[in-house]
Design an enzyme around this catalytic site. Structure first.
Site, PDB file in Angstrom:
ATOM      1  N   LYS A  10       2.995   2.944 -18.360  1.00 43.23           N
ATOM      2  CA  LYS A  10       4.032   3.562 -19.206  1.00 43.23           C
ATOM      3  C   LYS A  10       4.760   2.516 -20.036  1.00 43.23           C
ATOM      4  CE  LYS A  10       5.109   7.048 -15.676  1.00 43.23           C
ATOM      5  NZ  LYS A  10       6.172   7.467 -14.746  1.00 43.23           N
ATOM      6  N   ARG A  51      -0.876  -9.902  -8.044  1.00 40.64           N
ATOM      7  CA  ARG A  51      -2.016 -10.371  -8.855  1.00 40.64           C
ATOM      8  C   ARG A  51      -1.902  -9.742 -10.227  1.00 40.64           C
ATOM      9  NH1 ARG A  51      -8.245 -10.412  -7.003  1.00 40.64           N
ATOM     10  NH2 ARG A  51      -7.400 -12.272  -5.987  1.00 40.64           N
ATOM     11  N   ARG A  67     -10.702  -8.737  -0.902  1.00 38.98           N
ATOM     12  CA  ARG A  67     -10.254  -9.661   0.152  1.00 38.98           C
ATOM     13  C   ARG A  67      -8.775 -10.014   0.065  1.00 38.98           C
ATOM     14  NH1 ARG A  67     -15.462 -10.188  -0.370  1.00 38.98           N
ATOM     15  NH2 ARG A  67     -14.843  -9.927  -2.511  1.00 38.98           N
ATOM     16  N   THR A  68      -8.324 -10.396  -1.118  1.00 43.01           N
ATOM     17  CA  THR A  68      -6.965 -10.918  -1.193  1.00 43.01           C
ATOM     18  C   THR A  68      -5.948  -9.840  -0.811  1.00 43.01           C
ATOM     19  OG1 THR A  68      -7.691 -12.441  -2.894  1.00 43.01           O
ATOM     20  CG2 THR A  68      -5.321 -12.154  -2.664  1.00 43.01           C
ATOM     21  N   HIS A 123      -4.739 -19.688  -8.092  1.00 47.26           N
ATOM     22  CA  HIS A 123      -4.892 -18.765  -6.967  1.00 47.26           C
ATOM     23  C   HIS A 123      -4.568 -19.533  -5.680  1.00 47.26           C
ATOM     24  CE1 HIS A 123      -6.200 -15.549  -4.512  1.00 47.26           C
ATOM     25  NE2 HIS A 123      -7.400 -15.297  -5.022  1.00 47.26           N
TER      26      HIS A 123
HETATM   27  C1  NCD Z   1     -11.529 -14.804  -6.484  1.00 50.57           C
HETATM   28  C2  NCD Z   1     -10.469 -14.436  -7.508  1.00 50.57           C
HETATM   29  O1  NCD Z   1      -9.976 -13.307  -7.500  1.00 50.57           O
HETATM   30  O2  NCD Z   1     -10.148 -15.318  -8.283  1.00 50.57           O
HETATM   31  N1  NCD Z   1     -11.654 -13.882  -5.452  1.00 50.57           N
HETATM   32  C3  NCD Z   1     -10.820 -13.966  -4.371  1.00 50.57           C
HETATM   33  O3  NCD Z   1      -9.630 -13.848  -4.468  1.00 50.57           O
HETATM   34  N2  NCD Z   1     -11.384 -14.235  -3.185  1.00 50.57           N
HETATM   35  C4  NCD Z   1     -12.811 -15.219  -7.072  1.00 50.57           C
HETATM   36  C5  NCD Z   1     -13.510 -14.314  -8.045  1.00 50.57           C
HETATM   37  O4  NCD Z   1     -13.044 -13.212  -8.357  1.00 50.57           O
HETATM   38  O5  NCD Z   1     -14.572 -14.714  -8.493  1.00 50.57           O
END
Ligand code: NCD
Length: 305
Positions: free
Chosen positions: A80, A101, A51-52, A129
């Site tokens: 590397k 991320r 999703r993100t 997040h």
């Molecule tokens: C979450 C995350 O990556 O922290 N997912 C997200 O971004 N929607 C929650 C999770 O991974 O449980």
């Protein structure tokens, strides 16, 4: 130039403005389809995501911009031995804004210190997040019509769940918020968050290990996945993974207007039968995530319609 590393980087007014823009985007999609023409978003994902990452990319594409990036550390020069800072300085030569991320807490912050373009934290380890929280706030505002005067039950992995940490920090901005923190003993919220809540006068909170008890009082139930990738050993994960399962039976404890949220991905913690309940909002969160990321990209690139 601004970055978004922590949700507290934004003021209440700035959050309200992002929500307002998102609602305008939802109502007038076409008016925004060219505003980022010629701009590029890079998604640097050193950890898995559906999703993100895809909502960031969809957001930029819907604004008329372009996207580039990688979706795992394996396919980047991190394997590397390249440092996060060198990667970001490189990618900034090819893009106007970066969403990152990383499994290490603080990596996006470190990147932002040397980046010539805005950096957005798209999740750093078990820490925070902020863009999931913007998604959650837009959903709460649209579903409940307010962000204050609310009892929020958060359930599951409150220790490693970064979405929970950022949501608590954000909701603490608003008046008369009560948190019910539902978790097994081993997965309680970190002490630094507990200390933060103690300092805030507008926050009431209690901790419990009973889902039914929290659910009966909640205006919002925020379920989370037990974060397997953050555990030191598999046996602990196996013991804790099914601590709480929300099914149609348990939904009988919820009020008629309680909303059920989850950042997704879900494993077992919400039975698929709950999906048909009108109170289930987790797929609405998915949709809202793209719109608020559109608003965020516009704001950090300082473009308007
Ligand atoms: C979450 C995350 O990556 O922290 N997912 C997200 O971004 N929607 C929650 C999770 O991974 O449980």
């Amino acid at each position: 130039m601004r970055h978004l590393i922590d949700i507290t980087d934004l003021s209440v007014d700035e959050i309200a403005e992002l929500i307002r823009t998102s609602n305008d985007i939802i109502a007038n999609r076409k008016a925004y389809s060219e505003v980022c023409r010629g701009r590029k978003l890079a998604t640097l994902f050193f950890e898995p995501s559906t999703r993100t990452r895809l909502s960031f990319e969809a957001a930029m594409l819907e604004l008329g911009g372009g996207v580039l990036g990688f979706s795992s550390a394996d396919s980047s020069s991190a394997t590397k031995g390249e440092s996060v800072i060198d990667t970001v300085r490189t990618v900034a030569c090819y893009s106007d804004i970066i969403a990152m991320r990383h499994p290490k807490e603080g990596a996006p912050l470190l990147a932002s210190l040397k980046s010539p373009v805005p950096v957005i934290n798209a999740g750093d380890g078990g820490h925070s997040h902020p863009t999931q929280t913007l998604t959650d706030l837009l959903t709460i505002q649209r579903e409940k019509g307010r962000l204050d005067n609310m009892t929020v039950a958060l359930c599951g992995d409150l220790k490693f769940g970064r979405t929970v940490h950022s949501l608590i920090a954000a909701m603490s901005f608003y008046e008369n918020i009560k948190f019910i923190l539902i978790s097994p003993d081993e997965l309680k919220i970190p002490d630094y968050i507990r200390e933060d809540m103690k300092r805030k006068r507008n926050i009431e909170w209690r901790e419990t290990d009973k889902l039914e008890e929290g659910l009966a009082e909640a205006d919002i139930l925020y379920m989370t996945r037990v974060q397997r990738e953050r555990f030191f050993n598999e046996a602990d994960y196996m013991r804790l993974k099914d601590s709480f399962i929300l099914d149609t039976d348990k939904m009988r404890y919820a009020k008629p207007d309680t909303i059920i949220m989850h950042p997704l991905p879900r494993v077992n913690e919400i039975s698929v039968k709950v999906d048909d309940d009108p109170r289930a909002c987790y797929f609405k969160q998915v949709e809202n995530g793209k719109f608020i990321r559109m608003a965020l990209i516009m704001s950090l690139l300082e473009v308007s319609k």
